[in-house]
Design an enzyme around this catalytic site. Structure first.
Site, PDB file in Angstrom:
ATOM      1  N   ASN A  53       0.840  -1.193   0.000  1.00  0.00           N
ATOM      2  CA  ASN A  53       0.000   0.000   0.000  1.00  0.00           C
ATOM      3  C   ASN A  53       0.879   1.248   0.000  1.00  0.00           C
ATOM      4  OD1 ASN A  53       0.436   0.891   2.855  1.00  0.00           O
ATOM      5  ND2 ASN A  53      -0.429  -1.136   3.260  1.00  0.00           N
ATOM      6  N   ASP A  58      -4.471  -6.112   4.980  1.00  0.00           N
ATOM      7  CA  ASP A  58      -5.535  -6.957   5.533  1.00  0.00           C
ATOM      8  C   ASP A  58      -5.529  -8.354   4.923  1.00  0.00           C
ATOM      9  OD1 ASP A  58      -6.933  -5.554   7.565  1.00  0.00           O
ATOM     10  OD2 ASP A  58      -7.573  -4.117   6.037  1.00  0.00           O
ATOM     11  N   LYS A 114       8.782 -16.957 -10.290  1.00  0.00           N
ATOM     12  CA  LYS A 114       8.059 -15.832 -10.882  1.00  0.00           C
ATOM     13  C   LYS A 114       6.919 -16.330 -11.767  1.00  0.00           C
ATOM     14  CE  LYS A 114       8.736 -11.805 -13.778  1.00  0.00           C
ATOM     15  NZ  LYS A 114       9.628 -11.104 -14.699  1.00  0.00           N
ATOM     16  N   PRO A 158      -3.950 -11.487  10.256  1.00  0.00           N
ATOM     17  CA  PRO A 158      -4.439 -11.195  11.607  1.00  0.00           C
ATOM     18  C   PRO A 158      -4.640  -9.690  11.777  1.00  0.00           C
ATOM     19  CG  PRO A 158      -2.092 -11.740  11.631  1.00  0.00           C
ATOM     20  CD  PRO A 158      -2.573 -12.008  10.239  1.00  0.00           C
ATOM     21  N   LYS A 181     -14.401   1.529  14.711  1.00  0.00           N
ATOM     22  CA  LYS A 181     -13.126   0.821  14.972  1.00  0.00           C
ATOM     23  C   LYS A 181     -12.739   0.924  16.437  1.00  0.00           C
ATOM     24  CE  LYS A 181     -11.296   0.833  10.344  1.00  0.00           C
ATOM     25  NZ  LYS A 181     -10.629   1.512   9.286  1.00  0.00           N
TER      26      LYS A 181
HETATM   27  O1  PMT Z   1       2.882   6.259   6.457  1.00  0.00           O
HETATM   28  P1  PMT Z   1       2.394   7.570   5.913  1.00  0.00           P
HETATM   29  O2  PMT Z   1       2.677   7.720   4.444  1.00  0.00           O
HETATM   30  O3  PMT Z   1       2.878   8.723   6.726  1.00  0.00           O
HETATM   31  O4  PMT Z   1       0.802   7.575   6.027  1.00  0.00           O
HETATM   32  C1  PMT Z   1       0.185   7.585   7.274  1.00  0.00           C
HETATM   33  C2  PMT Z   1      -1.013   6.620   7.327  1.00  0.00           C
HETATM   34  C3  PMT Z   1      -2.079   7.117   6.373  1.00  0.00           C
HETATM   35  C4  PMT Z   1      -0.589   5.204   6.945  1.00  0.00           C
HETATM   36  C5  PMT Z   1      -1.504   6.658   8.812  1.00  0.00           C
HETATM   37  O5  PMT Z   1      -1.875   7.945   9.143  1.00  0.00           O
HETATM   38  C6  PMT Z   1      -2.703   5.715   9.008  1.00  0.00           C
HETATM   39  O6  PMT Z   1      -3.837   6.092   8.818  1.00  0.00           O
HETATM   40  N1  PMT Z   1      -2.419   4.444   9.409  1.00  0.00           N
HETATM   41  C7  PMT Z   1      -3.392   3.376   9.548  1.00  0.00           C
HETATM   42  C8  PMT Z   1      -3.750   2.826   8.194  1.00  0.00           C
HETATM   43  C9  PMT Z   1      -4.704   1.658   8.293  1.00  0.00           C
HETATM   44  O7  PMT Z   1      -4.292   0.552   8.107  1.00  0.00           O
HETATM   45  O8  PMT Z   1      -5.908   1.953   8.687  1.00  0.00           O
HETATM   46  P2  PMT Z   1      -7.077   0.838   8.900  1.00  0.00           P
HETATM   47  O9  PMT Z   1      -8.308   1.648   9.084  1.00  0.00           O
HETATM   48  O10 PMT Z   1      -7.032  -0.148   7.793  1.00  0.00           O
HETATM   49  O11 PMT Z   1      -6.678   0.115  10.224  1.00  0.00           O
HETATM   50  C10 PMT Z   1      -7.163   0.508  11.507  1.00  0.00           C
HETATM   51  C11 PMT Z   1      -6.132   0.215  12.579  1.00  0.00           C
HETATM   52  O12 PMT Z   1      -5.931  -1.200  12.711  1.00  0.00           O
HETATM   53  C12 PMT Z   1      -4.756   0.799  12.301  1.00  0.00           C
HETATM   54  O13 PMT Z   1      -4.227   1.261  13.509  1.00  0.00           O
HETATM   55  C13 PMT Z   1      -3.949  -0.403  11.769  1.00  0.00           C
HETATM   56  O14 PMT Z   1      -2.566  -0.286  12.111  1.00  0.00           O
HETATM   57  C14 PMT Z   1      -4.596  -1.550  12.501  1.00  0.00           C
HETATM   58  N2  PMT Z   1      -4.589  -2.808  11.730  1.00  0.00           N
HETATM   59  C15 PMT Z   1      -5.147  -2.867  10.503  1.00  0.00           C
HETATM   60  C16 PMT Z   1      -5.168  -4.079   9.820  1.00  0.00           C
HETATM   61  C17 PMT Z   1      -4.574  -5.214  10.410  1.00  0.00           C
HETATM   62  N3  PMT Z   1      -4.571  -6.385   9.792  1.00  0.00           N
HETATM   63  N4  PMT Z   1      -4.019  -5.118  11.633  1.00  0.00           N
HETATM   64  C18 PMT Z   1      -4.014  -3.942  12.293  1.00  0.00           C
HETATM   65  O15 PMT Z   1      -3.481  -3.866  13.409  1.00  0.00           O
END
Ligand code: PMT
Length: 429
Positions: A231, A300, A310, A328, A365
């Protein structure tokens, strides 16, 4: 220490004005004490950076230092007359060395030559610089610069150890080609690093001794030896958080996905690639931590199986189906584990990268992952989210929402840490 020989106990340092950890140099009275070495020319950039950060800079020079770069340069950059001679009564009546020493909140000694370090360690006060240093009660930050053999000499190291033993801070010199044409350690640290060290010294240490875990960057989920699912995260937000927490005194572990950001100063960095690796590193670091902040954009999904070789376009046809397995949810796992312990465990902070209904999804969340705070960012905004230097976030917790103005990520990091500091303190009580 007892003062039993008729010596007045030194006065306590002046009460510190409130300092914003995001801008600890702003308004600070900083003495830049310049020793006589070739690196004097680099101090012009140090003074420029300090004044740009709104510090009030008083330059003090040894007589030798003035032979490398004249005081006029530093007077122009600092806007203040440079102090060079404690015996010049004209100078002393204007800005005496005691007055300079008294009003200082920090003294930066750069370049600190072997000779100057020796004179400091011996407690001498034989010129403007050493007189101010002996009289000040402000913290002192030394940036050495010298020939590699002088640096390695046991007496220089002993003198430096003496200074460290009385609380002096040191910005280590760099390695490389030296002005004396030797290659090795002894090159003055970069001006940006000296100024960052100054900010570090002046910042309030409201997370002193706290253990903080930060995750940053994307994860790469391999498809075959050359392709991956990833990503757009650059790691900037998470790295800013880790650096900010370290500046405030925390012991920081940063678990970082594949990004180009350099290791922040004073932070233990673990580089990982996949979500499963990130989970293992974060969970290990979270044991005994005071706070976990998940800024990483964790993938995710991963490929159900990674091809050993490849994948060949010609062998696969026009349409390819890729089977995915859910990764996870690291943060939700930490939330569930904490709930299972009856709430005992670290403060948990998540981010939410959203493209619509930002606050509504962030609140969902907060509940679903069982965390204390969600930092919501709308990643469709040009000045927020992925790979930009600024962010525009809404802090969402059980009590409500707080929208922060757009700001550099390092400033946003401190505003998030203001909340984390309060949450950690509340859990401790
Ligand atoms: O890295 P930069 O370029 O500075 O950009 C910053 C950012 C946009 C990445 C940052 O500000 C941000 O928003 N990070 C979280 C991105 C994300 O994965 O969001 P989410 O809504 O999908 O996840 C929610 C939370 O669960 C997050 O804290 C994530 O770390 C956590 N998560 C998500 C998926 C997963 N499988 N495990 C997790 O722990």
């Amino acid at each position: 220490m007892e003062y039993s020989r008729g010596v007045a106990a030194p006065q306590a340092s002046r009460p510190r004005r409130p300092v914003d950890p995001a801008a600890p140099l702003a308004g600070a009275e900083i003495v830049v004490a310049i020793g006589g070495g070739i690196a004097v020319y680099k101090i012009a950039e140090v003074v420029r950076r300090l004044t740009k950060a709104d510090a009030k800079v008083q330059v003090v020079m040894t007589p030798r230092a003035t032979e490398f770069v004249g005081p006029t340069t530093f007077q122009t950059l600092s806007g203040r007359r440079v102090f060079t001679d404690p015996w010049d009564l004209g100078q002393d009546s204007e800005i005496g060395h005691i007055q300079i020493a008294d009003r200082a909140e920090l003294v930066i000694v750069a370049p600190a030559t072997a000779n100057l370090i020796a004179r400091m360690a011996a407690g001498m006060a034989d010129d403007a610089v050493t007189s101010v240093l002996l009289a000040t009660r402000a913290p002192v930050l030394v940036a050495p610069s010298m020939n590699v053999n002088m640096w390695n000499h046991p007496l220089t190291q002993k003198n430096l150890a003496t200074l460290v033993s009385i609380g002096t801070h040191v910005v280590e010199p760099g390695e490389g080609f030296l002005a004396c044409r030797w290659i090795g350690k002894g090159r003055l640290a970069e001006p940006a690093d000296i100024v960052e060290a100054a900010a570090h010294v002046l910042a309030p240490k409201d997370l002193a001794g706290r253990r903080v875990v930060v995750s940053a960057g994307p994860t790469y989920e391999p498809i075959d030896p050359v392709r991956f699912l990833g990503n757009r995260s650059s790691g900037k937000m998470g790295f800013a958080l880790a650096a900010a927490a370290a500046r405030r005194g925390a012991l920081v572990t940063l678990v970082a996905g594949p990004v180009a950001e350099p290791d922040p100063h004073g932070v233990a960095v673990q580089r990982v690639e996949t979500a499963v690796q990130l989970q293992a590193a974060v969970e290990a670091a979270a044991t005994g931590a005071d706070a976990v902040i998940m800024a990483a954009a964790v993938g995710d999904f991963r490929a159900a199986s990674e091809a050993a070789h490849k994948l060949k376009r010609g062998e696969l046809g026009a349409t390819v189906a890729l089977e995915l397995t859910a990764n996870p949810d690291v943060l939700a796992g930490l939330g569930a584990a904490r709930a299972a312990r009856g709430g005992a465990g670290p403060v948990l902070v998540g981010f939410a990268a959203e493209t619509r209904d930002v606050v509504r999804y962030a609140r969902a969340k907060l509940a679903a992952k069982g965390v204390d705070l969600i930092v919501a960012n709308d990643v469709t905004e040009p000045d927020a989210g992925f790979a930009v230097d600024t962010n525009r976030v809404v802090l969402v917790d059980a009590a409500g929402e707080e929208a922060l103005p757009v700001a550099p990520k390092r400033v946003v990091a401190h505003r998030i840490l203001d909340r984390v500091t309060a949450l950690v303190a509340a859990r401790a009580t």
